[in-house]
Design an enzyme around this catalytic site. Structure first.
Site, PDB file in Angstrom:
ATOM      1  N   CYS A   1      -0.690   4.216  -6.309  1.00 28.62           N
ATOM      2  CA  CYS A   1      -1.549   3.462  -5.395  1.00 28.62           C
ATOM      3  C   CYS A   1      -1.610   2.044  -5.922  1.00 28.62           C
ATOM      4  CB  CYS A   1      -2.953   4.077  -5.346  1.00 28.62           C
ATOM      5  SG  CYS A   1      -4.171   3.087  -4.433  1.00 28.62           S
TER       6      CYS A   1
ATOM      7  N   CYS B   1       0.865  -1.180   0.000  1.00 24.94           N
ATOM      8  CA  CYS B   1       0.000   0.000   0.000  1.00 24.94           C
ATOM      9  C   CYS B   1       0.900   1.228   0.000  1.00 24.94           C
ATOM     10  CB  CYS B   1      -0.875  -0.025   1.258  1.00 24.94           C
ATOM     11  SG  CYS B   1      -1.852   1.464   1.549  1.00 24.94           S
TER      12      CYS B   1
END
Length: 258
Positions: free
Chosen positions: A183, A74
């Site tokens: 992302c 992440c």
């Protein structure tokens, strides 16, 4: 050196499976445990303190599963929490940062775009990366709403198409020649993004680089015994159906409230 303990992964949901795939393709004999913290997605809208607390929680879960290394799959958690994680725990952590370096180094127009969460773009690590490449203009765009649509299984929806158009057109007008996906959810949007971007604009994500770094670290820690069949387990604390769909029902997905 042999070490049959699993590689642990965590993300704010299903997006980090794009990182897991890159590592699984490079190291198919490794056991893995993936944690999709979908009930707390997206991390990008949370405070740094909240992101660190969630990262601690996820790490504790993976440590109980005897993971030998943890991949913070992440971008938001990496840029906001990985320094704290490395201070608190002795286990090696692999992080994910937006791949600004290859984009800025190879850009001919000296203009690159980055599509990322607010948490990543506001982070200290991102600002440090910006400062290293001041000769390149970086057009930033927060991907408001993208993670939630992916988590809801709406990758190919009209709403997604409209959002991507509104985010990418200004970058195209700025004459970028690289788009950095900041992302781990966003690689699942590449087919949609390619329909919008001119063909000369290259798309960069972090998957392959993270996989190579993971392999390098495992050279010191130990690889799984190749004579044993590897195990891939995925946990979701929200909707395992979406995670199962992303994985094309090829692996075990378990609902677990963590």
């Amino acid at each position: 050196m042999t070490n049959n303990n699993p590689i642990g992964f965590f993300d704010s949901g299903i997006g980090g499976t794009s990182i897991w795939r890159a590592i699984y393709e490079l190291l198919p004999n490794e056991n893995t445990i993936y944690l999709a913290d979908s009930k707390n997605a997206p991390y990008g809208q949370k405070s740094k303190e909240e992101i660190i607390a969630l990262s601690y929680k996820n790490t504790e879960f993976l440590l109980k599963e005897n993971c030998k290394i943890i991949v913070v799959a992440c971008n938001t958690a990496t840029t906001n929490a990985i320094q704290e994680l490395r201070r608190k725990y002795s286990i090696p952590f692999i992080g994910i940062e937006p791949a600004i370096k290859p984009a800025a180094t190879n850009s001919q127009t000296q203009k690159i775009g980055i599509l990322a969460t607010q948490g990543t773009l506001n982070s200290e690590l991102f600002h440090q990366a910006q400062e290293r490449f001041q000769s390149t203009k970086i057009i930033e765009q927060i991907g408001h709403g993208l993670v939630q649509l992916i988590e809801d299984g709406k990758i190919n929806s009209q709403e997604m198409k409209k959002l991507l158009n509104s985010y990418l057109q200004p970058m195209i007008e700025e004459n970028i020649d690289f788009l950095v996906l900041g992302c781990s959810h966003y690689p699942y949007l590449i087919p949609q993004i390619k329909k919008i971007l001119p063909k000369h604009i290259k798309i960069i994500d972090s998957g392959e680089a993270v996989a190579r770094q993971t392999k390098n670290v495992l050279m010191d820690i130990g690889f799984n015994d190749e004579t044993q069949k590897s195990s891939q387990i995925f946990y979701s604390n929200r909707n395992p159906v979406v995670l199962n769909d992303i994985l094309e029902s090829k692996f075990q997905v378990v609902y677990k409230d963590f």
